[in-house]
Design a protein around this motif. Structure first.
Motif, mmCIF file in Angstrom:
data_model
loop_
_atom_site.group_PDB
_atom_site.id
_atom_site.type_symbol
_atom_site.label_atom_id
_atom_site.label_comp_id
_atom_site.label_asym_id
_atom_site.label_seq_id
_atom_site.Cartn_x
_atom_site.Cartn_y
_atom_site.Cartn_z
ATOM 1 N N LEU A 3 1.101 -1.139 0.236
ATOM 2 C CA LEU A 3 0.046 0.122 0.060
ATOM 3 C C LEU A 3 1.297 0.968 -0.110
ATOM 4 C CD1 LEU A 3 -2.877 1.554 0.375
ATOM 5 C CD2 LEU A 3 -2.708 1.048 2.512
ATOM 6 N N GLU A 4 1.875 0.730 0.991
ATOM 7 C CA GLU A 4 2.716 2.495 0.906
ATOM 8 C C GLU A 4 3.570 2.804 0.102
ATOM 9 O OE1 GLU A 4 4.915 -1.337 2.513
ATOM 10 O OE2 GLU A 4 2.909 -0.451 3.052
ATOM 11 N N ARG A 68 -0.705 14.276 7.038
ATOM 12 C CA ARG A 68 -0.884 12.509 7.326
ATOM 13 C C ARG A 68 -0.245 11.536 8.465
ATOM 14 N NH1 ARG A 68 -6.770 12.700 7.389
ATOM 15 N NH2 ARG A 68 -7.381 12.769 5.221
ATOM 16 N N ARG A 111 -2.362 2.344 9.665
ATOM 17 C CA ARG A 111 -3.294 1.061 9.510
ATOM 18 C C ARG A 111 -3.408 1.625 7.726
ATOM 19 N NH1 ARG A 111 -2.464 -2.756 11.966
ATOM 20 N NH2 ARG A 111 -3.192 -2.689 14.807
ATOM 21 N N ARG A 112 -3.267 3.146 7.568
ATOM 22 C CA ARG A 112 -3.171 3.392 6.321
ATOM 23 C C ARG A 112 -2.028 3.222 5.235
ATOM 24 N NH1 ARG A 112 -8.086 6.163 6.114
ATOM 25 N NH2 ARG A 112 -7.948 6.587 3.923
ATOM 26 N N TYR A 114 0.517 5.185 5.756
ATOM 27 C CA TYR A 114 1.215 6.324 6.395
ATOM 28 C C TYR A 114 2.207 6.133 6.811
ATOM 29 C CZ TYR A 114 -3.262 8.547 4.241
ATOM 30 O OH TYR A 114 -5.024 8.552 3.941
#
Length: 206
Positions: A3-4, A68, A111-112, A114
């Motif tokens: 995701l990162e 963020r 947990r996104r 960021y």
């Protein structure tokens, strides 16, 4: 793909006007955040923290214009021929004026991806810093049990741990050798700010 790697995060030096937003993210890294109610912290502690941060130095990660992730950089020191960004081994894990849970860093929401995106970008600036200083730079972070695995996934190695009934802290580090990167203007500003602080620390320890 992780995701990162899909996150377009811009690393930059915090502007004084961004101190309230930055403090609101970093409050989760402060021990007092878990010791009082959220309402009490926001009313009685957060304003003073934001005011102090406005006169200090922080690095933020922006995603689509919004902050963020944020990091209050630790001090620099010198250990032999290596620049240490964080505590030296002789200081031990408790000899620090900072009492935060995750050593100066927080991301919101969690947990996104960021946090990972922030440190992937930050690693490039530390490589570049090592290149400009012509010597290795070791970045040390005091991680809790909940973030130890996070940093290990990013290439940090544990060098010390303290475990007990009410605490569980791990000192992890990542070594950066001199590598030149193509950086954005804001990332070059981060490198310049860190370089100034590293050179000042070098004078103190010579």
């Amino acid at each position: 793909m992780p995701l990162e790697n899909l996150i377009d995060l811009r690393l930059m030096v915090m502007q004084p006007s961004e101190a309230p937003a930055t403090a609101n993210i970093l409050k989760k890294a402060h021990s007092s955040w878990s010791e009082v109610s959220a309402e009490f912290y926001d009313t009685h502690i957060l304003p003073g923290f934001a005011a102090a941060l406005q006169e200090s130095f922080a690095i933020v990660g922006r995603v689509n214009g919004a902050i963020r992730a944020a990091y209050e950089p630790p001090n620099f020191a010198v250990e032999g021929d290596t620049v240490i960004f964080g505590k030296t081994k002789s200081q031990g894990i408790w000899q620090t004026s900072y009492s935060g849970a995750d050593d100066y860093f927080a991301a919101e929401p969690e947990r996104r991806g960021y946090g990972s995106a922030f440190f992937l970008a930050f690693a490039r600036t530390l490589d570049q810093l090592a290149s400009e200083l012509c010597q290795p730079v070791v970045h040390r972070i005091q991680a809790t049990h909940r973030s130890k695995n996070f940093f290990e996934r990013l290439g940090y190695n544990e060098i010390h741990s303290s475990r007990g009934l009410q605490f569980d802290y791990h000192l992890v580090e990542r070594r950066h050798l001199p590598v030149t990167h193509i950086l954005s203007d804001s990332e070059r500003e981060v490198v310049a700010a860190l370089r100034s602080k590293a050179l000042e620390a070098n004078k103190q320890f010579k």
